[in-house]
Design an enzyme around this catalytic site. Structure first.
Site, short mmCIF file in Angstrom:
data_model
loop_
_atom_site.label_atom_id
_atom_site.label_comp_id
_atom_site.label_asym_id
_atom_site.label_seq_id
_atom_site.Cartn_x
_atom_site.Cartn_y
_atom_site.Cartn_z
N GLU A 1 -4.29 8.36 7.08
CA GLU A 1 -5.29 7.49 6.45
C GLU A 1 -5.68 6.36 7.40
OE1 GLU A 1 -5.63 4.44 2.62
OE2 GLU A 1 -4.05 5.97 2.64
N HIS B 1 0.83 -1.20 0.00
CA HIS B 1 0.00 0.00 0.00
C HIS B 1 0.86 1.26 0.00
CE1 HIS B 1 -2.24 3.18 2.27
NE2 HIS B 1 -3.12 2.92 1.32
N GLU C 1 2.17 1.83 -3.41
CA GLU C 1 1.10 2.38 -4.25
C GLU C 1 1.11 3.91 -4.18
OE1 GLU C 1 -3.24 3.70 -3.51
OE2 GLU C 1 -3.02 1.59 -2.94
N HIS C 2 1.24 4.45 -2.97
CA HIS C 2 1.31 5.90 -2.81
C HIS C 2 2.56 6.48 -3.48
CE1 HIS C 2 -1.78 7.06 0.36
NE2 HIS C 2 -1.97 5.75 0.20
#
Length: 330
Positions: free
Chosen positions: A145, A65, A68-69
């Site tokens: 987040e 994840h 991904e950023h």
């Protein structure tokens, strides 16, 4: 007889739709799937990498994840922020998402601009910049987040606790976003190694749907993706969950306005099942139990006995490892 005929027709309709998807494989292993849909002059392009949180070892949970950023942080050709700027200037939308078994990136554009998507994705498949200062900034974004989606959300927090309790040794016990201690300690080298291991054409699938011609899409993909060299992808070791020998229960006390119950049963997914019919039966069962207001659970518990204000059932037959059949209610 009517019910059986309906099921047969349903599966026949599904097979006809599936047959319309055209497939092509590049020499470097990139699989391309194209679904022609000519109702509007729009195209959606997605690239899926076979890597997600279930691939991650302890200590770097959530790194798929995080990467991904970081995939939006630029290359030599396209500096940080330019990817999204180019898509926006061409009237498009783009985003990305990470799951337990995949990481995917997508763009929606006017059909004549598909080459823009291909050029950008091919560039960052092999040339992404992973810089310490950019990682430091993005770490704060990911931590926020997590606070917003998990720490400050009682339902999400309970689901995280349940996954960690339900699985003994399956990587599905770890949250996709990662555990806080792991997130705080990512290093650039961790991300670089993960990127080099898994981001390769022979570990990716390009999916295109919209007002396009499959042959033209294949030709365009050859132009942009074929030059990317094939890489050796690590072989995953078996990740079989230990047999459970008793019921596991947990009471979680968090600030919430209403009580929330979550139940989970270990069940096979399509990839690990011995008899294929079992996963289809489980998928149908999920719909029977929670396929609308007239389904069994809403009809009896919400509208009948009125002991629940909401109820839901979830099952993912496409999971890579042993899955959970989940029932939730408030």
């Amino acid at each position: 007889m009517v019910a059986r005929l309906f099921v047969v027709l349903l599966f026949y309709s599904f097979s006809i739709q599936a047959a319309e998807v055209k497939e092509h494989l590049l020499a470097n292993g990139l699989k391309i799937l194209v679904k022609e849909e000519h109702r509007s002059p729009v195209v959606v392009s997605q690239i899926w990498y076979k890597v997600g949180s279930s691939y991650e070892p302890s200590g770097i949970t959530g790194i798929s994840h995080m990467l991904e950023h970081m995939m939006f942080k630029g290359t030599d050709k396209h500096p940080a922020g330019e990817f999204s700027k180019i898509i926006a200037e061409n009237g498009g939308r783009e985003n990305a998402f990470t799951g337990r078994d995949y990481t995917a990136y997508f763009q929606t554009l006017e059909k004549s601009r598909l080459a823009i998507s291909f050029e950008l994705e091919a560039d960052r498949m092999q040339n992404i910049h992973l810089l310490a200062d950019e990682l430091e900034k993005e770490l704060q974004v990911v931590m926020e987040e997590r606070r917003m989606r998990t720490e400050d959300n009682p339902r999400a927090k309970l689901q995280e606790y349940l996954m960690a309790m339900a699985y003994s040794n399956s990587p599905y016990r770890n949250p996709v976003i990662g555990w806080p201690a792991d997130i705080e300690n990512y290093q650039v080298n961790d991300l670089q190694q993960w990127y080099q291991q898994w981001y390769a054409p022979n570990n990716a699938t390009l999916v295109v749907a919209g007002d396009v011609q499959a042959k033209e899409v294949f030709k365009l993909a050859e132009q942009y993706f074929a030059p990317i060299p094939i890489q050796k992808i690590p072989e995953l070791k078996p990740q079989t969950e230990m047999a459970q020998v008793g019921t596991r229960r947990m009471t979680v006390k968090l600030p919430a306005k209403v009580p929330y119950i979550l139940m989970a049963y270990k069940v096979p997914s399509f990839k690990v099942v011995e008899e294929a019919w079992e996963v289809y039966a489980l998928d149908v069962l999920a719909v029977v139990l929670d396929g609308g207001n007239s389904a069994r659970l809403p009809a009896k518990l919400q509208h009948g006995q009125q002991i629940a204000s909401s109820i839901g059932v979830g099952y993912d037959l496409g999971a890579r490892l042993e899955e959970l059949f989940m029932i939730e209610a408030t």
